[in-house]
Write a protein that holds these residues in place. Structure first.
Motif, PDB file in Angstrom:
ATOM      1  N   LYS A   1       0.819  -1.269  -0.103  1.00 27.77           N
ATOM      2  CA  LYS A   1       0.126   0.249   0.137  1.00 27.77           C
ATOM      3  C   LYS A   1       0.971   1.134  -0.179  1.00 27.77           C
ATOM      4  CE  LYS A   1      -3.245   2.581   2.804  1.00 27.77           C
ATOM      5  NZ  LYS A   1      -3.478   2.635   4.343  1.00 27.77           N
ATOM      6  N   HIS A   2       1.875   1.292   0.800  1.00 29.42           N
ATOM      7  CA  HIS A   2       2.607   2.413   0.949  1.00 29.42           C
ATOM      8  C   HIS A   2       3.980   2.258  -0.067  1.00 29.42           C
ATOM      9  CE1 HIS A   2       0.554   2.890   4.711  1.00 29.42           C
ATOM     10  NE2 HIS A   2       0.376   4.157   4.348  1.00 29.42           N
ATOM     11  N   GLY A   3       4.300   1.260  -0.435  1.00 29.16           N
ATOM     12  CA  GLY A   3       5.442   0.784  -1.237  1.00 29.16           C
ATOM     13  C   GLY A   3       6.759   0.789  -0.461  1.00 29.16           C
ATOM     14  N   ILE A   4       6.653   0.363   0.630  1.00 28.42           N
ATOM     15  CA  ILE A   4       7.715   0.216   1.550  1.00 28.42           C
ATOM     16  C   ILE A   4       7.799  -1.148   1.950  1.00 28.42           C
ATOM     17  CG2 ILE A   4       8.738   1.196   3.716  1.00 28.42           C
ATOM     18  CD1 ILE A   4       6.879   3.809   3.483  1.00 28.42           C
ATOM     19  N   ALA A   5       9.240  -1.385   2.072  1.00 30.75           N
ATOM     20  CA  ALA A   5       9.810  -2.887   2.679  1.00 30.75           C
ATOM     21  C   ALA A   5      10.628  -2.613   3.691  1.00 30.75           C
ATOM     22  CB  ALA A   5      10.045  -3.820   1.522  1.00 30.75           C
ATOM     23  N   TRP A   6      10.451  -3.612   4.754  1.00 27.96           N
ATOM     24  CA  TRP A   6      11.568  -3.367   5.941  1.00 27.96           C
ATOM     25  C   TRP A   6      11.986  -4.677   6.352  1.00 27.96           C
ATOM     26  CZ3 TRP A   6       6.581  -1.746   6.311  1.00 27.96           C
ATOM     27  CH2 TRP A   6       5.582  -2.267   7.377  1.00 27.96           C
ATOM     28  N   PHE A   7      13.223  -4.783   6.916  1.00 24.42           N
ATOM     29  CA  PHE A   7      13.931  -5.993   7.565  1.00 24.42           C
ATOM     30  C   PHE A   7      14.229  -5.562   8.547  1.00 24.42           C
ATOM     31  CE2 PHE A   7      15.542  -6.344   3.132  1.00 24.42           C
ATOM     32  CZ  PHE A   7      15.326  -7.750   2.811  1.00 24.42           C
ATOM     33  N   VAL A   8      14.021  -6.574   9.818  1.00 23.88           N
ATOM     34  CA  VAL A   8      14.014  -6.395  11.229  1.00 23.88           C
ATOM     35  C   VAL A   8      15.181  -7.466  11.835  1.00 23.88           C
ATOM     36  CG1 VAL A   8      13.225  -6.071  13.643  1.00 23.88           C
ATOM     37  CG2 VAL A   8      12.027  -5.317  11.528  1.00 23.88           C
ATOM     38  N   LEU A   9      16.462  -7.306  12.262  1.00 25.29           N
ATOM     39  CA  LEU A   9      17.264  -8.420  12.628  1.00 25.29           C
ATOM     40  C   LEU A   9      17.472  -8.050  14.393  1.00 25.29           C
ATOM     41  CD1 LEU A   9      19.528  -8.794   9.288  1.00 25.29           C
ATOM     42  CD2 LEU A   9      17.779 -10.614  10.654  1.00 25.29           C
ATOM     43  N   SER A  10      17.366  -8.933  14.993  1.00 17.53           N
ATOM     44  CA  SER A  10      17.562  -8.781  16.448  1.00 17.53           C
ATOM     45  C   SER A  10      18.984  -9.259  16.793  1.00 17.53           C
ATOM     46  CB  SER A  10      16.676  -9.488  17.361  1.00 17.53           C
ATOM     47  OG  SER A  10      16.852 -11.268  17.101  1.00 17.53           O
ATOM     48  N   GLN A  11      19.561  -8.830  18.054  1.00 13.77           N
ATOM     49  CA  GLN A  11      20.987  -9.447  18.182  1.00 13.77           C
ATOM     50  C   GLN A  11      20.972 -10.870  18.209  1.00 13.77           C
ATOM     51  OE1 GLN A  11      23.596  -8.196  21.053  1.00 13.77           O
ATOM     52  NE2 GLN A  11      24.073  -6.973  19.164  1.00 13.77           N
ATOM     53  N   LYS A  12      20.071 -11.543  19.018  1.00 17.46           N
ATOM     54  CA  LYS A  12      20.134 -13.014  18.939  1.00 17.46           C
ATOM     55  C   LYS A  12      20.171 -13.505  17.452  1.00 17.46           C
ATOM     56  CE  LYS A  12      17.051 -16.454  21.117  1.00 17.46           C
ATOM     57  NZ  LYS A  12      15.791 -16.771  21.104  1.00 17.46           N
ATOM     58  N   GLU A  13      19.175 -13.049  16.618  1.00 20.46           N
ATOM     59  CA  GLU A  13      19.389 -13.531  15.222  1.00 20.46           C
ATOM     60  C   GLU A  13      20.744 -13.379  14.737  1.00 20.46           C
ATOM     61  OE1 GLU A  13      14.453 -13.011  14.335  1.00 20.46           O
ATOM     62  OE2 GLU A  13      16.096 -11.385  13.930  1.00 20.46           O
TER      63      GLU A  13
ATOM     64  N   ASN B   1      19.147  -3.106   0.107  1.00 20.29           N
ATOM     65  CA  ASN B   1      18.714  -2.990  -1.318  1.00 20.29           C
ATOM     66  C   ASN B   1      17.806  -4.156  -1.941  1.00 20.29           C
ATOM     67  OD1 ASN B   1      20.287  -0.406  -1.608  1.00 20.29           O
ATOM     68  ND2 ASN B   1      22.057  -1.910  -1.432  1.00 20.29           N
ATOM     69  N   TYR B   2      17.926  -5.310  -1.304  1.00 21.94           N
ATOM     70  CA  TYR B   2      16.828  -6.420  -1.564  1.00 21.94           C
ATOM     71  C   TYR B   2      15.431  -5.916  -1.636  1.00 21.94           C
ATOM     72  CZ  TYR B   2      20.797  -9.957  -2.072  1.00 21.94           C
ATOM     73  OH  TYR B   2      21.538 -10.613  -2.421  1.00 21.94           O
ATOM     74  N   GLY B   3      15.103  -5.165  -0.667  1.00 22.11           N
ATOM     75  CA  GLY B   3      13.821  -4.675  -0.566  1.00 22.11           C
ATOM     76  C   GLY B   3      13.298  -3.564  -1.717  1.00 22.11           C
ATOM     77  N   LEU B   4      14.376  -2.788  -2.127  1.00 19.63           N
ATOM     78  CA  LEU B   4      13.874  -1.878  -3.171  1.00 19.63           C
ATOM     79  C   LEU B   4      13.879  -2.508  -4.400  1.00 19.63           C
ATOM     80  CD1 LEU B   4      16.485   1.288  -3.078  1.00 19.63           C
ATOM     81  CD2 LEU B   4      14.089   0.986  -2.704  1.00 19.63           C
ATOM     82  N   SER B   5      14.543  -3.869  -4.591  1.00 23.59           N
ATOM     83  CA  SER B   5      14.461  -4.698  -5.866  1.00 23.59           C
ATOM     84  C   SER B   5      12.932  -5.201  -5.919  1.00 23.59           C
ATOM     85  CB  SER B   5      15.290  -5.809  -6.036  1.00 23.59           C
ATOM     86  OG  SER B   5      14.929  -6.745  -5.179  1.00 23.59           O
TER      87      SER B   5
ATOM     88  N   LYS C   1       9.110  -5.032  -7.223  1.00 22.74           N
ATOM     89  CA  LYS C   1       8.197  -4.140  -7.928  1.00 22.74           C
ATOM     90  C   LYS C   1       7.390  -3.274  -7.144  1.00 22.74           C
ATOM     91  CE  LYS C   1       5.732  -4.739 -12.348  1.00 22.74           C
ATOM     92  NZ  LYS C   1       5.161  -5.979 -13.154  1.00 22.74           N
ATOM     93  N   GLY C   2       7.400  -2.116  -7.463  1.00 22.28           N
ATOM     94  CA  GLY C   2       6.449  -1.118  -6.718  1.00 22.28           C
ATOM     95  C   GLY C   2       6.847  -0.697  -5.537  1.00 22.28           C
ATOM     96  N   ILE C   3       8.016  -1.204  -4.978  1.00 19.81           N
ATOM     97  CA  ILE C   3       8.491  -0.838  -3.524  1.00 19.81           C
ATOM     98  C   ILE C   3       9.796   0.465  -3.953  1.00 19.81           C
ATOM     99  CG2 ILE C   3      10.034  -1.305  -1.694  1.00 19.81           C
ATOM    100  CD1 ILE C   3       7.179  -2.284  -1.698  1.00 19.81           C
ATOM    101  N   GLU C   4       9.263   1.364  -3.075  1.00 13.79           N
ATOM    102  CA  GLU C   4      10.264   2.703  -3.509  1.00 13.79           C
ATOM    103  C   GLU C   4      11.039   3.095  -2.137  1.00 13.79           C
ATOM    104  OE1 GLU C   4       7.494   5.690  -5.252  1.00 13.79           O
ATOM    105  OE2 GLU C   4       8.842   5.232  -6.848  1.00 13.79           O
ATOM    106  N   VAL C   5      10.750   2.444  -0.890  1.00 12.17           N
ATOM    107  CA  VAL C   5      11.674   2.637   0.006  1.00 12.17           C
ATOM    108  C   VAL C   5      11.817   1.169   0.871  1.00 12.17           C
ATOM    109  CG1 VAL C   5      11.725   3.829   2.288  1.00 12.17           C
ATOM    110  CG2 VAL C   5      10.367   4.733   0.595  1.00 12.17           C
ATOM    111  N   ALA C   6      12.994   1.178   1.090  1.00 11.37           N
ATOM    112  CA  ALA C   6      13.638   0.109   1.929  1.00 11.37           C
ATOM    113  C   ALA C   6      14.199   0.100   3.085  1.00 11.37           C
ATOM    114  CB  ALA C   6      14.397  -0.881   1.085  1.00 11.37           C
ATOM    115  N   VAL C   7      14.145  -0.338   4.207  1.00 10.76           N
ATOM    116  CA  VAL C   7      14.354  -0.068   5.475  1.00 10.76           C
ATOM    117  C   VAL C   7      15.112  -1.234   6.217  1.00 10.76           C
ATOM    118  CG1 VAL C   7      14.113   1.074   7.766  1.00 10.76           C
ATOM    119  CG2 VAL C   7      12.842   1.802   5.500  1.00 10.76           C
ATOM    120  N   LEU C   8      16.200  -1.202   6.994  1.00  5.06           N
ATOM    121  CA  LEU C   8      16.747  -2.032   7.510  1.00  5.06           C
ATOM    122  C   LEU C   8      17.113  -1.774   9.066  1.00  5.06           C
ATOM    123  CD1 LEU C   8      18.396  -4.981   8.076  1.00  5.06           C
ATOM    124  CD2 LEU C   8      20.374  -3.892   7.295  1.00  5.06           C
ATOM    125  N   PHE C   9      16.373  -2.555   9.986  1.00 12.11           N
ATOM    126  CA  PHE C   9      16.720  -2.412  11.510  1.00 12.11           C
ATOM    127  C   PHE C   9      17.330  -3.346  12.286  1.00 12.11           C
ATOM    128  CE2 PHE C   9      12.373  -0.588  10.450  1.00 12.11           C
ATOM    129  CZ  PHE C   9      12.533   0.465  10.929  1.00 12.11           C
TER     130      PHE C   9
END
Ligand code: 5GP
Ligand code: MN
Length: 339
Positions: free
Chosen positions: A233-245, A261-265, A267-275
């Motif tokens: 819906k918002h064209g945003i994808a994000w990864f979340v990685l904990s210390q444990k992982e 950058n994989y998030g940006l690849s 289709k239709g996603i314009e913002v990617a974020v990694l925590f």
């Protein structure tokens, strides 16, 4: 965006200086290391006394770089780093726009009486902190700026194969192997000259990109299959990685470099974020493409900044709280248009 190109001033300071320290930002990336080592080889050829001092370590993918073993790290060897900074009559400040990007090294650098030359492509430099500036957001990388500066100073005969190798590496990494919109005809011209000067493009690409540990590759696979959320819906994808992982995959510095950058690849996603959850804080990486920009958002909500399409930030809250804050802000982030 205002640019500064004080070539004459830089020339005069450089001529008057003999003992030089080259610095770059905390968590140094390929452009930070490449520009620092490129400048190091160039100044050595000019018979200057020169040392690279970085706030902290870089990824093992860059260990092979000529001069990498000579780098002094402030966090590991504080006394030596402080000595070098105190003795310097000139400090190059490269690939960062303000001393607060140096982490714990900031205080030492701000106390130094040495002249400071800024060479950087991030927006909004803290101009009062430097004696001469070459600052322009239109360059793909700080490494490209170093080449242009040296050429404008008519000193390019001092750029040897080692310098060319380091500068090539930084341009390659900061442009995503020459694919980001920051890559211009001039970028390719500079890269062509660097290859002519002895940078082995294929070998550099292999050394940096085909240097994965098995753990790193498996962490990437895990993140892609289990840790990616896609909001079409918002064209945003994000990864979340904990210390444990991260620990489960024996995380090393640099292992999550490029993951966002994989998030940006998609289709239709314009913002990617990694925590990523580190010992001290939550580190956030933002990337975007097209008309959406991320640096203002990173600055406003996550105490960070960077380029329009690549920025970083942090949070002192828990991982879950940080991600929940972010999810509430998705509508705002999707409207961060370049205007
Ligand atoms: P990365 O996500 O790779 O750590 O950073 C992406 C870009 O944002 C880089 O150009 C980096 O210099 C910038 N950046 C990362 N973290 C920060 C931060 O905390 N503050 C500012 N001003 N820039 C950052
Ligand atoms: Mn850079």
């Amino acid at each position: 965006m205002q640019a500064y190109c004080e070539t004459e001033k830089i020339k005069n300071i450089l001529t008057a200086s003999q003992v030089i320290v080259v610095t770059s930002h905390k968590n140094p990336d390929g452009d930070a290391i490449g520009s620092a080592l490129g400048t190091y080889h160039f100044l050595k050829k000019m018979n200057k006394s020169v040392q690279v001092v970085l706030p902290d370590s870089f990824a093992p993918a860059f260990d092979w770089m000529p001069g990498a073993k000579e780098v002094v790290f402030f966090d590991k060897n504080k006394k030596r780093a402080e000595e070098l900074i105190a003795q310097a009559d000139l400090i190059f400040c490269q690939d960062y726009n303000a001393l607060n990007r140096l982490g714990n090294m900031e205080v030492t650098l701000s106390k130094s009486k040495a002249k400071k030359i800024l060479i950087d492509h991030h927006p909004d430099p803290e101009v009062t902190q430097f004696d001469a500036l070459f600052s322009d957001v239109n360059y793909s990388s700080t490494c490209q700026m170093i080449y242009t500066l040296v050429e404008n100073l008519v000193l390019d005969n001092y750029l040897d194969a080692d310098a060319a190798t380091c500068l090539y590496t930084g341009i390659m990494t900061d442009t995503g192997s020459f694919k980001f919109s920051s890559t211009t005809p001039q970028t390719h011209r500079v890269v062509a000259s660097l290859i002519e000067k002895g940078a082995n493009n294929a070998a550099i690409h292999t050394a940096v990109m085909d240097n994965n540990s098995e753990d790193r590759l498996r962490l990437t696979g895990f993140a892609l299959s289990e840790k990616l959320t896609v909001d079409h819906k918002h064209g945003i994808a994000w990864f979340v990685l904990s210390q444990k992982e991260l620990k489960k995959f024996y995380f090393q510095i640099g292992d999550t470099e490029g993951l966002v950058n994989y998030g940006l690849s998609i289709k239709g996603i314009e913002v990617a974020v990694l925590f990523t959850e580190t010992d001290e804080r939550i580190k956030i990486s933002f990337r975007s493409k097209g008309k959406i920009i991320v640096n203002k958002f990173a600055n406003k909500h996550f105490n960070g900044g960077g380029h329009i399409h690549a920025a970083g930030g942090q949070s002192n809250k828990t991982l879950d709280e940080t991600v929940n804050d972010f999810i509430r802000l998705l509508p705002e982030l999707s409207k961060q248009n370049l205007s």
